[in-house]
Design an enzyme around this catalytic site. Structure first.
Site, mmCIF file in Angstrom:
data_model
loop_
_atom_site.group_PDB
_atom_site.id
_atom_site.type_symbol
_atom_site.label_atom_id
_atom_site.label_comp_id
_atom_site.label_asym_id
_atom_site.label_seq_id
_atom_site.Cartn_x
_atom_site.Cartn_y
_atom_site.Cartn_z
ATOM 1 N N ILE A 40 0.824 -1.213 0.000
ATOM 2 C CA ILE A 40 0.000 0.000 0.000
ATOM 3 C C ILE A 40 0.859 1.265 0.000
ATOM 4 O O ILE A 40 0.379 2.332 -0.406
ATOM 5 C CB ILE A 40 -0.950 -0.023 1.234
ATOM 6 C CG1 ILE A 40 -2.158 0.866 1.000
ATOM 7 C CG2 ILE A 40 -0.220 0.350 2.515
ATOM 8 C CD1 ILE A 40 -3.269 0.659 2.023
ATOM 9 N N ASN A 97 11.395 -8.720 7.029
ATOM 10 C CA ASN A 97 11.671 -8.181 8.355
ATOM 11 C C ASN A 97 11.227 -9.177 9.409
ATOM 12 O O ASN A 97 10.131 -9.729 9.332
ATOM 13 C CB ASN A 97 10.947 -6.851 8.548
ATOM 14 C CG ASN A 97 11.538 -5.745 7.705
ATOM 15 O OD1 ASN A 97 12.750 -5.599 7.632
ATOM 16 N ND2 ASN A 97 10.689 -4.961 7.054
ATOM 17 N N GLU A 105 6.381 -4.729 11.112
ATOM 18 C CA GLU A 105 5.155 -4.112 11.631
ATOM 19 C C GLU A 105 3.965 -5.047 11.580
ATOM 20 O O GLU A 105 3.088 -4.972 12.440
ATOM 21 C CB GLU A 105 4.833 -2.835 10.840
ATOM 22 C CG GLU A 105 5.799 -1.706 11.155
ATOM 23 C CD GLU A 105 5.426 -0.413 10.462
ATOM 24 O OE1 GLU A 105 4.461 -0.401 9.671
ATOM 25 O OE2 GLU A 105 6.117 0.583 10.721
ATOM 26 N N VAL A 106 3.902 -5.883 10.556
ATOM 27 C CA VAL A 106 2.727 -6.754 10.413
ATOM 28 C C VAL A 106 3.113 -8.164 10.863
ATOM 29 O O VAL A 106 4.027 -8.777 10.283
ATOM 30 C CB VAL A 106 2.217 -6.765 8.956
ATOM 31 C CG1 VAL A 106 1.028 -7.719 8.829
ATOM 32 C CG2 VAL A 106 1.813 -5.357 8.523
ATOM 33 N N HIS A 110 5.921 -12.318 5.811
ATOM 34 C CA HIS A 110 5.802 -11.844 4.442
ATOM 35 C C HIS A 110 7.186 -11.544 3.888
ATOM 36 O O HIS A 110 8.112 -11.212 4.620
ATOM 37 C CB HIS A 110 4.925 -10.591 4.348
ATOM 38 C CG HIS A 110 5.301 -9.502 5.301
ATOM 39 N ND1 HIS A 110 4.959 -9.534 6.632
ATOM 40 C CD2 HIS A 110 6.004 -8.347 5.115
ATOM 41 C CE1 HIS A 110 5.408 -8.441 7.234
ATOM 42 N NE2 HIS A 110 6.063 -7.707 6.338
ATOM 43 N N HIS A 112 8.983 -9.056 1.117
ATOM 44 C CA HIS A 112 8.872 -7.906 0.217
ATOM 45 C C HIS A 112 9.641 -8.241 -1.061
ATOM 46 O O HIS A 112 10.776 -8.712 -0.992
ATOM 47 C CB HIS A 112 9.517 -6.658 0.832
ATOM 48 C CG HIS A 112 8.881 -6.176 2.099
ATOM 49 N ND1 HIS A 112 8.070 -5.064 2.146
ATOM 50 C CD2 HIS A 112 8.944 -6.636 3.372
ATOM 51 C CE1 HIS A 112 7.667 -4.864 3.397
ATOM 52 N NE2 HIS A 112 8.197 -5.802 4.166
HETATM 53 P P1 5GP Z 1 6.892 -4.931 7.565
HETATM 54 O O1 5GP Z 1 7.439 -3.668 8.156
HETATM 55 O O2 5GP Z 1 6.006 -5.664 8.524
HETATM 56 O O3 5GP Z 1 7.971 -5.798 6.977
HETATM 57 O O4 5GP Z 1 6.049 -4.490 6.303
HETATM 58 C C1 5GP Z 1 4.679 -4.336 6.315
HETATM 59 C C2 5GP Z 1 4.288 -3.743 4.970
HETATM 60 O O5 5GP Z 1 2.881 -3.871 4.844
HETATM 61 C C3 5GP Z 1 4.630 -2.274 4.807
HETATM 62 O O6 5GP Z 1 5.472 -2.091 3.673
HETATM 63 C C4 5GP Z 1 3.268 -1.597 4.613
HETATM 64 O O7 5GP Z 1 3.284 -0.536 3.679
HETATM 65 C C5 5GP Z 1 2.389 -2.747 4.157
HETATM 66 N N1 5GP Z 1 0.980 -2.627 4.515
HETATM 67 C C6 5GP Z 1 0.488 -2.300 5.737
HETATM 68 N N2 5GP Z 1 -0.862 -2.294 5.705
HETATM 69 C C7 5GP Z 1 -1.212 -2.659 4.443
HETATM 70 C C8 5GP Z 1 -2.467 -2.846 3.797
HETATM 71 O O8 5GP Z 1 -3.551 -2.679 4.379
HETATM 72 N N3 5GP Z 1 -2.443 -3.221 2.492
HETATM 73 C C9 5GP Z 1 -1.269 -3.407 1.813
HETATM 74 N N4 5GP Z 1 -1.368 -3.777 0.527
HETATM 75 N N5 5GP Z 1 -0.075 -3.234 2.397
HETATM 76 C C10 5GP Z 1 -0.034 -2.872 3.695
#
Ligand code: 5GP
Length: 131
Positions: A40, A97, A105-106, A110, A112
């Site tokens: 997003i 991550n 964060e999530v 996952h 990237h």
């Molecule tokens: P992390 O920091 O956990 O590795 O990455 C989480 C990613 O999820 C971030 O790049 C963020 O932009 C993406 N993200 C968070 N919320 C959403 C969402 O509702 N939809 C999509 N498509 N991506 C999201």
């Protein structure tokens, strides 16, 4: 806020909700093991997230507890996504991550997938120990 990547799985996390169809996503790929969709808030010309369909908090959780078939299926799906997006060649970068220091964060594992042009240095040089 960053998560520790090791806690109990939260079925209300945003990617679990995307998997259940409760929140929309721009899907690019789906098979039995994985779903891929555009981030997003993209940080490269192509920035796609690939997530397993199973409930894993982080890479650490996935690597330690997922059945072999899910691990193989997931990583084959990552490769398929890159090919489908036309990134092989010219090349791409994978990043996952895990935990607080990474800024995860999530709390659903996952990967990237970044591409679409030269991606610059892997990490900020100032984070490296002095030579
Ligand atoms: P992390 O920091 O956990 O590795 O990455 C989480 C990613 O999820 C971030 O790049 C963020 O932009 C993406 N993200 C968070 N919320 C959403 C969402 O509702 N939809 C999509 N498509 N991506 C999201």
């Amino acid at each position: 806020m960053a998560v520790d990547g090791l806690g109990a799985y939260d079925p209300q996390n945003i990617f679990a909700r995307i998997l259940r169809g409760e929140i929309p996503c721009r899907r690019v790929f789906e098979d039995a093991h994985a779903l891929a969709f555009h981030d997003i808030a993209p940080r490269a010309p192509v920035h796609v997230l690939v997530i397993p369909k199973g409930a894993y908090v982080s890479f650490a959780d996935f690597a330690a507890t997922a059945p072999d078939a899910e691990i193989a299926g997931f990583f084959r799906a990552v490769g398929a996504v890159a090919r489908q997006l036309g990134l092989e060649p010219p090349g791409y970068r994978l990043l996952s991550n895990m935990g607080a220091d990474s800024g995860q964060e999530v709390p659903h594992f996952h990967v990237h997938l970044f591409g679409g042009g030269p991606l610059g240095p892997m990490l900020l040089p100032e984070l490296a120990p002095a030579a």
